[in-house]
Scaffold this active site. Structure first.
Site, PDB file in Angstrom:
ATOM      1  CB  ALA A 104      -0.986  -0.035   1.172  1.00 45.47           C
ATOM      2  CG  ASP A 120      -3.381  -3.775   0.997  1.00 49.05           C
ATOM      3  OD1 ASP A 120      -3.074  -4.773   1.677  1.00 49.05           O
ATOM      4  OD2 ASP A 120      -2.700  -3.362   0.050  1.00 49.05           O
TER       5      ASP A 120
HETATM    6  O1  MRU Z   1      -0.925  -7.551  -3.354  1.00 49.53           O
HETATM    7  P1  MRU Z   1       0.129  -6.837  -2.555  1.00 49.53           P
HETATM    8  O2  MRU Z   1       1.435  -7.535  -2.547  1.00 49.53           O
HETATM    9  O3  MRU Z   1       0.247  -5.383  -2.968  1.00 49.53           O
HETATM   10  O4  MRU Z   1      -0.435  -6.865  -1.066  1.00 49.53           O
HETATM   11  C1  MRU Z   1       0.302  -6.207  -0.063  1.00 49.53           C
HETATM   12  C2  MRU Z   1      -0.260  -6.374   1.298  1.00 49.53           C
HETATM   13  O5  MRU Z   1      -1.305  -6.970   1.496  1.00 49.53           O
HETATM   14  C3  MRU Z   1       0.472  -5.688   2.414  1.00 49.53           C
HETATM   15  O6  MRU Z   1       0.327  -6.395   3.611  1.00 49.53           O
HETATM   16  C4  MRU Z   1      -0.086  -4.276   2.607  1.00 49.53           C
HETATM   17  O7  MRU Z   1      -0.127  -3.587   1.387  1.00 49.53           O
HETATM   18  C5  MRU Z   1       0.706  -3.507   3.592  1.00 49.53           C
HETATM   19  S1  MRU Z   1       2.286  -3.036   2.973  1.00 49.53           S
HETATM   20  C6  MRU Z   1       3.069  -2.112   4.149  1.00 49.53           C
END
Ligand code: MRU
Length: 351
Positions: A50, A235
């Site tokens: 995120a 997210d």
């Molecule tokens: O699909 P992704 O790899 O973008 O998913 C990322 C996550 O679910 C993380 O846990 C979230 O974005 C937090 S990152 C600090």
């Protein structure tokens, strides 16, 4: 940034992304100078997580403004290009928020947009350091243990998912710096293996002991008393504290509640979306069927069978023991919601 590897960086005319699809086999970079390439990189998870998406979205506006000047776009075409960046992935609110934050600077020209995007990047790194310290303090205080801890994490909420240091892994890095990490259980994170490929790589680089486990092992690890705390990222966090994170997070949360260990969500305020009242209103990305129906390019499910591939799930606020932000800790399951906290800080700011 992780070690001396930068996840995301503006190089003057382009956005340099550490290509996370290549890890852990090799460290390689993608130089992104046009909107199509950026949207494709976001969708393929070249850049992901995120907060990193928020930074990419902000610099994406600069990319679009430069491309518009280069190719003679009119205003409508520029707006459409920016909207494509903003909507490239739906769940992490940081992407749209990053775009929206720099939009007022477009009229001042590309340098102003770049300066604001760089401010988002710098704030993210500073914020993650604060999250790490607040999170480590809270966990050590709650657990009251004088031994190194066994920490479970899901997906990758580390330096790779941010502009540097990480959120959940920022807490882990801080605990490790204080000599308080025995082992990290890194859930492999099906279907794209952000835990096995990215979290394990990051922790290994940092010298933090870690084992990778199948996602399906996590609830059992917790119920067997092998983990002291679970720390995950987010997210999008609704006003009531419901938290969207990588698919599989809610299983971790249920197991933590059943075992009586804390589930800690570590995320900056930029991931909180007060416009969304609860988790039911958070848009959940569904990804291509091939991600779950194939392995290494070969089909693993019978032909003709489809797939259900949600990329995220929502953990209800009642299962979130603590939300650690850059301004402190909210004990969400005890009733400290983000909306109440932000209302309080608004009152404090007015005084
Ligand atoms: O699909 P992704 O790899 O973008 O998913 C990322 C996550 O679910 C993380 O846990 C979230 O974005 C937090 S990152 C600090």
């Amino acid at each position: 940034m992780t070690g001396d590897v930068r996840t995301i960086e503006w190089t003057g005319g382009a956005l340099r992304l550490l290509d996370q699809t290549l890890l852990p086999a090799r460290v390689g970079y993608a130089d992104v100078g046009d909107v199509d390439t950026l949207v494709d990189a976001i969708r393929r998870l070249v850049v992901r997580g995120a907060p990193a998406l928020g930074v990419a979205g902000a610099f994406g506006v600069a990319i679009a403004v430069r491309q518009a000047a280069r190719e003679g776009w009119d205003g409508a075409r520029l707006d459409a290009a920016i909207a494509r960046v903003r909507e490239a992935r739906p769940t992490a609110v940081n992407l749209a928020a990053g775009v929206d934050r720099v939009l007022p600077f477009v009229a001042q020209g590309v340098d102003a947009v770049v300066a604001e995007a760089q401010a988002i990047l710098d704030e993210d790194v500073r914020g993650n350091r604060a999250i790490g310290a607040f999170g480590a303090d809270w966990i050590l205080d709650q657990l009251g243990a004088d031994r190194p801890l066994r920490v479970l994490t899901h997906c990758n909420a580390g330096a790779l998912a941010t502009a540097g240091w990480g959120t959940a892994l920022g807490v882990v890095r801080e605990l490790h710096g204080r000599g308080r990490v025995e082992i990290v259980y890194a859930d492999e994170t099906r279907p794209l293996l952000q835990g096995a490929r990215l979290t394990a790589w990051e922790l290994d680089q940092a010298g933090i002991p870690c084992v990778v486990q199948a996602d399906a092992a996590a609830p059992s690890t917790i119920l067997r008393g092998l983990a002291d705390v679970a720390v995950i990222g987010a997210d999008r966090i609704a006003a009531n504290g419901d938290t969207a994170n990588k698919i599989g997070s809610v299983g971790v949360a249920l197991a933590c509640a059943a075992a009586g260990i804390p589930l800690v969500v570590a995320a900056p305020w930029s991931t909180v979306d007060l416009a969304v009242p609860d988790g039911a209103a958070i848009p959940i990305e569904e990804r291509p069927a091939e991600e779950v129906l194939t392995w290494g390019g070969a089909r693993t499910a019978p032909g003709g069978v489809g797939a259900f591939n949600p990329a995220f799930d929502v953990t209800p606020a009642r299962l979130v023991t603590a939300l650690v932000t850059e301004t402190g800790v909210l004990e969400v399951s005890a009733g400290a919601t983000p909306s109440a906290a932000s209302a309080r800080s608004a009152v404090a700011a007015r005084r």
